[in-house]
Design a protein around this motif. Structure first.
Motif, PDB file in Angstrom:
ATOM      1  N   THR A 157       0.845  -1.193   0.000  1.00 51.38           N
ATOM      2  CA  THR A 157       0.000   0.000   0.000  1.00 51.38           C
ATOM      3  C   THR A 157       0.878   1.240   0.000  1.00 51.38           C
ATOM      4  O   THR A 157       1.778   1.364   0.838  1.00 51.38           O
ATOM      5  N   GLY A 158       0.621   2.132  -0.954  1.00 57.55           N
ATOM      6  CA  GLY A 158       1.450   3.326  -1.046  1.00 57.55           C
ATOM      7  C   GLY A 158       2.895   3.004  -1.369  1.00 57.55           C
ATOM      8  O   GLY A 158       3.804   3.759  -0.998  1.00 57.55           O
ATOM      9  N   GLY A 159       3.115   1.873  -2.037  1.00 50.90           N
ATOM     10  CA  GLY A 159       4.463   1.494  -2.440  1.00 50.90           C
ATOM     11  C   GLY A 159       5.275   0.797  -1.379  1.00 50.90           C
ATOM     12  O   GLY A 159       6.408   0.378  -1.638  1.00 50.90           O
ATOM     13  N   VAL A 160       4.734   0.646  -0.149  1.00 48.32           N
ATOM     14  CA  VAL A 160       5.455  -0.058   0.910  1.00 48.32           C
ATOM     15  C   VAL A 160       4.661  -1.286   1.348  1.00 48.32           C
ATOM     16  O   VAL A 160       3.435  -1.354   1.191  1.00 48.32           O
ATOM     17  N   ILE A 161       5.357  -2.257   1.914  1.00 47.22           N
ATOM     18  CA  ILE A 161       4.744  -3.509   2.339  1.00 47.22           C
ATOM     19  C   ILE A 161       4.157  -3.325   3.733  1.00 47.22           C
ATOM     20  O   ILE A 161       4.873  -2.985   4.680  1.00 47.22           O
ATOM     21  N   VAL A 162       2.847  -3.536   3.859  1.00 52.73           N
ATOM     22  CA  VAL A 162       2.195  -3.364   5.159  1.00 52.73           C
ATOM     23  C   VAL A 162       1.852  -4.701   5.809  1.00 52.73           C
ATOM     24  O   VAL A 162       1.614  -4.762   7.016  1.00 52.73           O
ATOM     25  N   ALA A 163       1.820  -5.783   5.014  1.00 53.51           N
ATOM     26  CA  ALA A 163       1.512  -7.094   5.580  1.00 53.51           C
ATOM     27  C   ALA A 163       2.114  -8.185   4.705  1.00 53.51           C
ATOM     28  O   ALA A 163       2.187  -8.048   3.479  1.00 53.51           O
ATOM     29  N   ILE A 164       2.565  -9.253   5.364  1.00 55.40           N
ATOM     30  CA  ILE A 164       3.052 -10.452   4.681  1.00 55.40           C
ATOM     31  C   ILE A 164       2.364 -11.643   5.351  1.00 55.40           C
ATOM     32  O   ILE A 164       2.369 -11.750   6.585  1.00 55.40           O
ATOM     33  N   ASP A 165       1.782 -12.516   4.544  1.00 61.16           N
ATOM     34  CA  ASP A 165       1.124 -13.709   5.066  1.00 61.16           C
ATOM     35  C   ASP A 165       1.816 -14.921   4.470  1.00 61.16           C
ATOM     36  O   ASP A 165       1.879 -15.081   3.243  1.00 61.16           O
ATOM     37  N   VAL A 166       2.329 -15.778   5.346  1.00 62.48           N
ATOM     38  CA  VAL A 166       3.205 -16.873   4.927  1.00 62.48           C
ATOM     39  C   VAL A 166       2.576 -18.214   5.284  1.00 62.48           C
ATOM     40  O   VAL A 166       2.282 -18.484   6.458  1.00 62.48           O
ATOM     41  N   LEU A 167       2.374 -19.060   4.273  1.00 59.38           N
ATOM     42  CA  LEU A 167       1.969 -20.438   4.507  1.00 59.38           C
ATOM     43  C   LEU A 167       3.188 -21.317   4.288  1.00 59.38           C
ATOM     44  O   LEU A 167       3.721 -21.393   3.178  1.00 59.38           O
ATOM     45  N   ALA A 168       3.667 -21.966   5.366  1.00 56.87           N
ATOM     46  CA  ALA A 168       4.824 -22.848   5.281  1.00 56.87           C
ATOM     47  C   ALA A 168       4.497 -24.236   5.817  1.00 56.87           C
ATOM     48  O   ALA A 168       5.388 -24.997   6.204  1.00 56.87           O
ATOM     49  N   ASP A 169       3.208 -24.559   5.836  1.00 54.19           N
ATOM     50  CA  ASP A 169       2.734 -25.874   6.281  1.00 54.19           C
ATOM     51  C   ASP A 169       2.956 -26.864   5.137  1.00 54.19           C
ATOM     52  O   ASP A 169       2.276 -26.808   4.106  1.00 54.19           O
ATOM     53  N   VAL A 170       3.913 -27.766   5.309  1.00 54.88           N
ATOM     54  CA  VAL A 170       4.300 -28.656   4.203  1.00 54.88           C
ATOM     55  C   VAL A 170       3.142 -29.546   3.759  1.00 54.88           C
ATOM     56  O   VAL A 170       3.019 -29.865   2.568  1.00 54.88           O
ATOM     57  N   ASP A 171       2.303 -29.963   4.691  1.00 52.00           N
ATOM     58  CA  ASP A 171       1.171 -30.821   4.322  1.00 52.00           C
ATOM     59  C   ASP A 171       0.198 -30.073   3.430  1.00 52.00           C
ATOM     60  O   ASP A 171      -0.258 -30.598   2.403  1.00 52.00           O
ATOM     61  N   ARG A 172      -0.126 -28.851   3.794  1.00 47.86           N
ATOM     62  CA  ARG A 172      -1.077 -28.077   2.998  1.00 47.86           C
ATOM     63  C   ARG A 172      -0.460 -27.598   1.688  1.00 47.86           C
ATOM     64  O   ARG A 172      -1.138 -27.536   0.663  1.00 47.86           O
ATOM     65  N   LEU A 173       0.821 -27.275   1.712  1.00 45.44           N
ATOM     66  CA  LEU A 173       1.491 -26.902   0.465  1.00 45.44           C
ATOM     67  C   LEU A 173       1.452 -28.054  -0.538  1.00 45.44           C
ATOM     68  O   LEU A 173       1.297 -27.837  -1.739  1.00 45.44           O
TER      69      LEU A 173
END
Length: 294
Positions: free
Chosen positions: A268-284
């Motif tokens: 937003t506005g050129g900057v990162i305001v949120a990062i959401d990380v899925l690193a669950d190997v089973d779901r990946l």
């Protein structure tokens, strides 16, 4: 044409819409498919001769099914209590295909779905059905066994949580992608100051490692803390694949061709305001990412 065949054709006309409703309610692609299939079973067993609006009837039925699934999920406490990142919808960086567009509808970014996971089942139903699919409050109230006014209050509380969850991504997708690429370039070169400059001071990162990696599951707040984690987990053997995650800029990170994380960014506005990380190997492993190798 047999009546069941005719009914199946009518149902297929609404299938994409129902998947979209179920995905927003459940945040799980395979559970959404289960809910849609259950909707078909209920339709096939019902007398719908007096139903004037089949689409509305099916939306209500699907909402009820999802509400029951959310309540059952809560009673089993099968989700971690701190952070759960919903199933991402991953698309090539150059665009979302029509089927995924129908699934996403007008929602952009994974962050919204992370906030939806924090709502009660009743709040989620009221917000999703009314605000996203224009179902009247009177109909939702009947599903919940509450008054219309009480149902409006549920939706209002949900709206407040959504607003508190942060802003929406920039409309300029290219600008989003530039910020994400710069983030990975800075992490690869170990440039802490550049990472901090790319992040909003109040940025938040939600990480879901699943049962295999519970120690990485949680929330990291603040530009400096997120930059530190990015450097800590930077892997010189990793390959970063730019993609769209729920229609916004993101990446799939692989090591030796195996996905180790899907990361959705809110820029937003050129900057990162949120990062959401899925690193669950089973779901990946359940995500169809085979196209990344093509």
């Amino acid at each position: 044409m047999a009546e069941q065949d005719w009914l199946a054709e009518r149902f297929d006309e609404h299938r994409a819409h129902l998947r979209s409703v179920a995905y927003r309610m459940l945040g799980s692609l395979h559970e959404a498919e289960d809910a849609v299939q259950e909707s078909w079973l209920r339709l096939s067993r019902s007398d719908t001769g007096d139903v004037a609006n089949l689409g509305g009837w099916l939306t209500t039925v699907t909402g009820r099914i999802c509400l029951d699934m959310l309540r059952a999920r809560g009673s089993r406490r099968e989700r971690p209590l701190d952070v759960h990142v919903p199933d991402p919808i991953v698309s090539p960086a150059d665009g979302v295909d029509p089927e995924q567009e129908a699934l996403l509808a007008e929602s952009v970014g994974l962050a919204l779905y992370v906030v939806l996971e924090t709502l009660t089942p009743a709040e989620r139903l009221a917000f999703v059905l009314h605000d996203m699919f224009a179902v009247p409050f009177n109909d939702i109230a009947a599903m919940l066994g509450r008054s219309p006014d009480a149902t409006k209050q549920l939706a209002s509380r949900a709206r407040a949580r959504i607003r508190a969850g942060g802003p929406s991504p920039d409309a300029d997708l290219a600008r989003q992608q530039e910020a994400v690429q710069a983030f990975y370039d800075a992490a690869r070169h170990g440039d802490f100051d550049a990472l901090v400059a790319l992040l909003d001071p109040q940025a938040a990162m939600h990480s879901d490692g699943g049962a295999a990696h519970p120690k990485i599951t949680g929330v990291t707040r603040g530009a400096a803390a997120i930059a530190g984690r990015a450097l800590m987990f930077a892997n010189p053997d990793a390959t970063v694949h730019p993609v769209l995650v729920n229609g916004a800029a993101g990446a799939v990170v692989t090591v030796d061709g195996r996905p180790v994380s899907v990361m959705g960014f809110t820029v937003t506005g050129g900057v990162i305001v949120a990062i959401d990380v899925l690193a669950d190997v089973d779901r990946l492993g359940r995500l169809d990412l085979s196209w990344l190798a093509s």
